[in-house]
Design a protein around this motif. Structure first.
Motif, mmCIF file in Angstrom:
data_model
loop_
_atom_site.group_PDB
_atom_site.id
_atom_site.type_symbol
_atom_site.label_atom_id
_atom_site.label_comp_id
_atom_site.label_asym_id
_atom_site.label_seq_id
_atom_site.Cartn_x
_atom_site.Cartn_y
_atom_site.Cartn_z
ATOM 1 N N LYS A 150 19.547 14.809 -6.021
ATOM 2 C CA LYS A 150 18.895 15.330 -7.169
ATOM 3 C C LYS A 150 18.184 16.681 -7.119
ATOM 4 O O LYS A 150 17.976 17.349 -6.152
ATOM 5 C CB LYS A 150 17.488 14.304 -7.586
ATOM 6 C CG LYS A 150 17.711 12.995 -7.170
ATOM 7 C CD LYS A 150 18.771 12.306 -8.166
ATOM 8 C CE LYS A 150 18.802 10.823 -7.720
ATOM 9 N NZ LYS A 150 19.793 10.266 -8.487
ATOM 10 N N LEU A 168 19.155 24.483 -24.076
ATOM 11 C CA LEU A 168 19.799 23.219 -24.503
ATOM 12 C C LEU A 168 21.272 23.283 -24.577
ATOM 13 O O LEU A 168 22.035 22.167 -24.476
ATOM 14 C CB LEU A 168 19.122 23.034 -25.777
ATOM 15 C CG LEU A 168 17.664 22.419 -25.938
ATOM 16 C CD1 LEU A 168 17.245 21.908 -27.378
ATOM 17 C CD2 LEU A 168 17.391 21.030 -25.147
ATOM 18 N N TYR A 172 23.794 20.614 -19.455
ATOM 19 C CA TYR A 172 23.091 19.274 -18.746
ATOM 20 C C TYR A 172 21.853 19.679 -18.450
ATOM 21 O O TYR A 172 21.221 20.535 -19.103
ATOM 22 C CB TYR A 172 23.768 19.540 -17.241
ATOM 23 C CG TYR A 172 23.969 20.935 -16.646
ATOM 24 C CD1 TYR A 172 23.020 21.319 -15.843
ATOM 25 C CD2 TYR A 172 25.118 21.884 -16.775
ATOM 26 C CE1 TYR A 172 22.727 22.498 -15.333
ATOM 27 C CE2 TYR A 172 25.058 23.018 -16.074
ATOM 28 C CZ TYR A 172 23.600 23.440 -15.179
ATOM 29 O OH TYR A 172 23.765 24.723 -14.663
ATOM 30 N N THR A 173 20.992 18.517 -17.872
ATOM 31 C CA THR A 173 19.668 18.711 -17.806
ATOM 32 C C THR A 173 19.187 19.921 -17.108
ATOM 33 O O THR A 173 19.373 19.976 -15.768
ATOM 34 C CB THR A 173 19.180 17.479 -17.015
ATOM 35 O OG1 THR A 173 19.621 16.205 -17.591
ATOM 36 C CG2 THR A 173 17.690 17.291 -17.069
ATOM 37 N N ASN A 175 15.080 21.745 -16.888
ATOM 38 C CA ASN A 175 13.710 21.719 -17.265
ATOM 39 C C ASN A 175 13.043 23.051 -17.805
ATOM 40 O O ASN A 175 13.787 24.115 -17.492
ATOM 41 C CB ASN A 175 12.939 21.443 -15.985
ATOM 42 C CG ASN A 175 13.153 19.831 -15.379
ATOM 43 O OD1 ASN A 175 12.321 19.267 -15.499
ATOM 44 N ND2 ASN A 175 14.327 20.057 -14.738
ATOM 45 N N TYR A 198 9.229 18.426 -21.085
ATOM 46 C CA TYR A 198 8.779 19.902 -20.844
ATOM 47 C C TYR A 198 7.596 19.826 -20.303
ATOM 48 O O TYR A 198 6.773 18.944 -19.913
ATOM 49 C CB TYR A 198 8.697 20.645 -22.513
ATOM 50 C CG TYR A 198 7.334 20.017 -22.985
ATOM 51 C CD1 TYR A 198 5.998 20.602 -22.784
ATOM 52 C CD2 TYR A 198 7.366 18.899 -24.071
ATOM 53 C CE1 TYR A 198 4.977 19.712 -23.635
ATOM 54 C CE2 TYR A 198 6.460 18.507 -24.985
ATOM 55 C CZ TYR A 198 5.207 19.035 -24.553
ATOM 56 O OH TYR A 198 4.163 18.357 -24.981
ATOM 57 N N LYS A 346 28.775 24.464 -14.033
ATOM 58 C CA LYS A 346 28.725 22.848 -14.253
ATOM 59 C C LYS A 346 29.534 22.411 -13.087
ATOM 60 O O LYS A 346 29.079 21.299 -12.367
ATOM 61 C CB LYS A 346 28.943 22.595 -15.630
ATOM 62 C CG LYS A 346 28.689 21.116 -15.837
ATOM 63 C CD LYS A 346 28.890 20.652 -17.174
ATOM 64 C CE LYS A 346 28.646 19.315 -17.545
ATOM 65 N NZ LYS A 346 28.713 18.799 -18.881
ATOM 66 N N GLU A 353 22.852 15.532 -8.987
ATOM 67 C CA GLU A 353 22.550 15.025 -10.287
ATOM 68 C C GLU A 353 21.314 15.935 -10.875
ATOM 69 O O GLU A 353 20.384 15.751 -10.234
ATOM 70 C CB GLU A 353 22.115 13.513 -10.378
ATOM 71 C CG GLU A 353 21.674 13.024 -11.684
ATOM 72 C CD GLU A 353 21.402 11.602 -11.742
ATOM 73 O OE1 GLU A 353 20.608 11.108 -12.638
ATOM 74 O OE2 GLU A 353 21.186 11.070 -10.759
ATOM 75 N N ILE A 355 18.201 16.580 -12.743
ATOM 76 C CA ILE A 355 17.068 15.561 -13.216
ATOM 77 C C ILE A 355 16.121 16.446 -13.903
ATOM 78 O O ILE A 355 15.721 17.635 -13.699
ATOM 79 C CB ILE A 355 16.854 14.756 -12.137
ATOM 80 C CG1 ILE A 355 16.168 15.526 -11.003
ATOM 81 C CG2 ILE A 355 18.053 13.682 -11.787
ATOM 82 C CD1 ILE A 355 15.370 14.751 -10.111
ATOM 83 N N TYR A 356 15.520 15.823 -14.874
ATOM 84 C CA TYR A 356 13.862 16.163 -15.021
ATOM 85 C C TYR A 356 12.720 16.066 -13.847
ATOM 86 O O TYR A 356 13.153 14.948 -12.957
ATOM 87 C CB TYR A 356 13.525 15.630 -16.018
ATOM 88 C CG TYR A 356 13.914 16.024 -17.639
ATOM 89 C CD1 TYR A 356 14.108 17.235 -18.105
ATOM 90 C CD2 TYR A 356 14.613 14.863 -18.279
ATOM 91 C CE1 TYR A 356 14.829 17.468 -19.169
ATOM 92 C CE2 TYR A 356 15.306 15.206 -19.511
ATOM 93 C CZ TYR A 356 15.399 16.224 -19.819
ATOM 94 O OH TYR A 356 16.163 16.725 -21.231
ATOM 95 N N LYS A 359 11.555 12.726 -12.524
ATOM 96 C CA LYS A 359 12.289 11.800 -11.853
ATOM 97 C C LYS A 359 12.770 12.245 -10.350
ATOM 98 O O LYS A 359 13.600 11.765 -9.910
ATOM 99 C CB LYS A 359 13.804 12.036 -12.612
ATOM 100 C CG LYS A 359 13.875 11.549 -14.013
ATOM 101 C CD LYS A 359 13.346 10.102 -14.339
ATOM 102 C CE LYS A 359 13.282 9.695 -15.591
ATOM 103 N NZ LYS A 359 12.695 8.474 -15.842
#
Length: 363
Positions: A150, A168, A172-173, A175, A198, A346, A353, A355-356, A359
């Motif tokens: 992660k 945005l 992809y993700t 934070n 956020y 990317k 992966e 992630i936020y 997670k």
């Protein structure tokens, strides 16, 4: 020959100066028209010191933080210490039994008992805990390599809708950590509200060399009441936020008393702290343990050097850390070049992966 009067000379000079003032190059006007004001002035800011606009700069920013291997060594060392202490406790127990039996005999003989409390204290000497030996849940996490590693990519200092929209659009993700509202970025709380996740980028005292301090930056001299009031204000502004990390803070995060007050307030208002690690002497780990909060710390900053190749290299380092220990946290800032690198990288993320923060696998 006609002599010019002093007043006419003065007037001519003023006119010349005015010509110089309004003589703006055509290409500058064109550039300004083609860009939004934010983009235009962000470009101009690149000519300033690269660390001036956002975080303070410390040597710790250049360090890659990998505590996993160190933690394994500490756990092994701690196990050895535990075995040693078990033997010491056995010896102490024998000594205590001897003291108790001696006093029982003297009680039966109606003799004055010894100062047993003093002797017990001597036997039960408290061994001070080395702060480096603090073991958290993060340290004991075991990475299952059958699952994807992660990667948390965190962009600090977000304060405008334009920045949010660009992040945005990365694909992809990623934070976002928002600066609290001030007169210069009064909408930074409202623009965060519709995001699925956020964070809050909490301003804390930096070294005296840093000149771009935010309004209401926490100081090590602040009372608990001042800190608690500030944390409550953040809760009111950002009702859905749980995670917060320090903006600057090299002085604040190494101060025991200040961090203790901060964690008391964070606990009260249901916040979890992420250590941006702007100081090698940070005591955040100690107080995360004390207040039973997860200890979270960044691994690397990706844009200390603001050029394409350097940023991508730092991103690759973060990916390698994640593949090694199962997770990594990489922090950047909303510079145009940083967001461009992330959008165009990317393909590098195939083995991890994004992630936020909430997670992270060891939470």
């Amino acid at each position: 020959m006609k002599k010019e009067s002093p007043s006419s000379v003065k007037t001519d000079n003023i006119l010349e100066n005015k010509k110089e003032i309004i003589n703006i190059p055509t290409n500058e006007i064109k550039t300004f028209e083609e860009k939004t004001p934010e983009e235009y002035f962000d470009e101009l800011n690149k000519t300033q010191d690269k660390h001036e606009k956002f975080e303070e700069y410390t040597k710790e920013f250049d360090n890659i933080i990998i505590e996993k291997d160190e933690a394994t060594e500490l756990i092994n060392k701690e196990n050895e210490e535990v075995l040693k202490k078990v033997e010491e406790i056995k010896e102490d127990k024998k000594k205590l039994e001897t003291i108790i039996n001696d006093n029982k005999e003297k009680e039966e003989k109606k003799e004055e008992p010894k100062e047993i409390i003093k002797e017990i204290k001597e036997v039960k000497k408290v061994i001070p805990i080395d702060e480096k030996n603090i073991i958290t849940k993060k340290d004991t996490f075991k990475y299952n390599k059958d699952t994807k590693a992660k990667l948390v990519i965190l962009i600090d200092d977000v304060s405008t809708k334009a920045q949010k929209d660009k992040i945005l659009n990365i694909g992809y993700t990623v934070n976002m950590a928002f600066l609290p509202p001030t007169k210069t970025h009064k909408d930074s709380a409202s623009i965060a509200q519709n995001l699925p996740f956020y964070m809050i980028h909490f301003p804390m005292q930096a070294s005296s060399a840093f000149k771009g301090e935010e309004i209401n930056t926490l100081k090590i001299t602040d009372s608990y009441e001042t800190i608690e009031k500030r944390v409550k204000q953040l809760r009111d502004w950002y009702p859905n936020a749980i995670y917060t990390n320090n903006h600057t803070g090299s002085v604040f995060t190494e101060n025991e008393e200040a961090v203790d007050k901060l964690f008391r307030a964070l606990k009260k208002y249901n916040f979890i702290f992420v250590d941006s690690r702007t100081s090698a002497k940070s005591v955040i780990k100690k107080y995360a343990k004390k207040y039973d909060m997860p200890y979270i710390v960044r691994n690397t900053f990706i844009d200390n050097d603001r050029d394409y190749k350097s940023i991508q290299t730092q991103l690759i380092k973060a990916i390698e850390i994640a593949k090694k220990q199962g997770y990594a946290i990489a922090i950047g800032h909303p510079h145009d070049i940083t967001l461009k690198v992330l959008k165009e990288s990317k393909h590098l993320l195939k083995d991890v992966e994004p992630i936020y923060m909430n997670k992270l696998p060891y939470l």
